[in-house]
Design a protein around this motif. Sequence first.
Motif, PDB file in Angstrom:
ATOM      1  N   SER A 125      27.261 -40.944  12.297  1.00 50.77           N
ATOM      2  CA  SER A 125      28.521 -40.767  11.636  1.00 50.77           C
ATOM      3  C   SER A 125      28.440 -41.492  10.245  1.00 50.77           C
ATOM      4  CB  SER A 125      29.674 -41.392  12.573  1.00 50.77           C
ATOM      5  OG  SER A 125      30.977 -41.603  11.983  1.00 50.77           O
ATOM      6  N   HIS A 150      32.973 -37.981  11.989  1.00 46.83           N
ATOM      7  CA  HIS A 150      33.449 -38.339  13.215  1.00 46.83           C
ATOM      8  C   HIS A 150      32.668 -37.592  14.328  1.00 46.83           C
ATOM      9  CE1 HIS A 150      36.075 -35.254  14.315  1.00 46.83           C
ATOM     10  NE2 HIS A 150      37.176 -35.503  13.235  1.00 46.83           N
ATOM     11  N   TRP A 208      37.330 -39.892  18.489  1.00 45.48           N
ATOM     12  CA  TRP A 208      35.812 -40.207  19.095  1.00 45.48           C
ATOM     13  C   TRP A 208      35.781 -39.544  20.227  1.00 45.48           C
ATOM     14  CZ3 TRP A 208      39.592 -43.911  17.473  1.00 45.48           C
ATOM     15  CH2 TRP A 208      38.928 -44.774  16.572  1.00 45.48           C
TER      16      TRP A 208
END
Length: 476
Positions: free
Chosen positions: A80, A86, A401
């Motif tokens: 990342s 992400h 996430w």
Amino acid sequence: MNIKFVLFSMLFSIALVSCAQENKKPNIIYILADDMGIGDIGPYGQTMIQTPNLDKMAAHGMQFTQHYSGASVCAPSRSSLMTGQHTGHTPIRGNRQFKENIDGQVPLPANSVTLAEILKEKGYATGAFGKWGLGFNEGDPNNQGFDEFYGYNCQRLAHRYYPPYLNHNQEIDSLEGNDWTNKVTYAPDEIQKERLKFIEDNKDKPFFAYMSLVLPHAEIISPNDSIFKLYENRFKETPYTVANDYTSDYGPDIVLHEYASVEKPLATYASMVTRIDAYVGEIIDKVNELGLADNTIIMFASDNGPTTLGGANPDFFSSNSDFRGYKRDLYEGGIRAPFIVVWPNKVKKGSITNHVSTFWDVLPTLTEITDSETPDDIDGISFLPTLTGKENQSQHDYLYWEYNIKGGRKAVRKGNWKGVWYNMNTKKQGHLELYNLAEDISETTDVADKHPEIVTEFMQIMKEARTASALFPFEN
């Protein structure tokens, strides 16, 4: 000689020098601790472990209170950081070996555009020192924009601090006295020497130094030196022995990817954090010694929350501060990260910001600072306005996430709301938990039942924020 002409020439020369200094690209040093909790250092409340250099960094720079790591484990967090994406988009979304019993992780694809490649294109000397964890071959740091690499390519090998060798670009650098039985040369100290050498070697050109520390990742081990002696008899200790799971001592029967036993785990862990601080101090001293301080950005962060393995005891040290969870968790304790930035004459000394930022913001921030081209497919937002005290700071609509191990986990933060969903890939699925971080920073009270409309919105974000990944699949 015409006096007016002489004066004009002098003023013109001074103006050229001043202009050149203003336009000189800043050096960039990004220091990344490994499995260090946000509460492990003084600026974020630690009282039992000494971190004087990080305390000084915070006093001379900006401290972020709402900064997030790229993931809750090592490799995807680094992916990342390097790609500005992400874990719903970055290629490496988990810790995964390339092949069983072969060193190295699944490689970052050749077509990835990394921060190092962007800065190298802009004329920067680029170096990575410490733990890479993004694969050999096409994923090798030398193939992902770094001129110089020294450290551990394979992050499983980085479980050991006294390995027989480290990787130096495409060569093997043997460490004196180490043979998987004898422990003579402490690898992090050797890596630190190369960091300082890189700064020295590139003092006359702009450089980007990615200093990915291994400390304080398990195994919990330290040289018996002055740093260890600070803590040697400070705590009441319970030895961590080979009777514990995933533990194997140095010797003929060593299991390389496991962790060594440790007689004084609390003292040893504390010394590892203070050793990080000592490395930071050496780096700052080198920058000052070379007269580079005024044109050097130094950033410090950690790749995820604190580990509970190898004898580490994050509860004893309040390593995750007031936050819930540890490494591998998507609660705040697994992903809330320390972040300190020093940039003389640009960043206000002793400033603190509540701006919500994350690893995937580092790439666009540095491309803006260096006037480099920013890839179109990133998820990050530059936080340069925050650093320089401007009022035009853009905000994320949400942060996302995912982690496809441990039953499958996803998390979303939007405003003060935080959604966490565990066991998504299991037969008996969990449910989306909802927390109001403004009122419940420790994520103790699930209020999903009271806000069904937010739950529905977050479930939709969790579906739409990602692209499919064959290597790291999600069933939902």
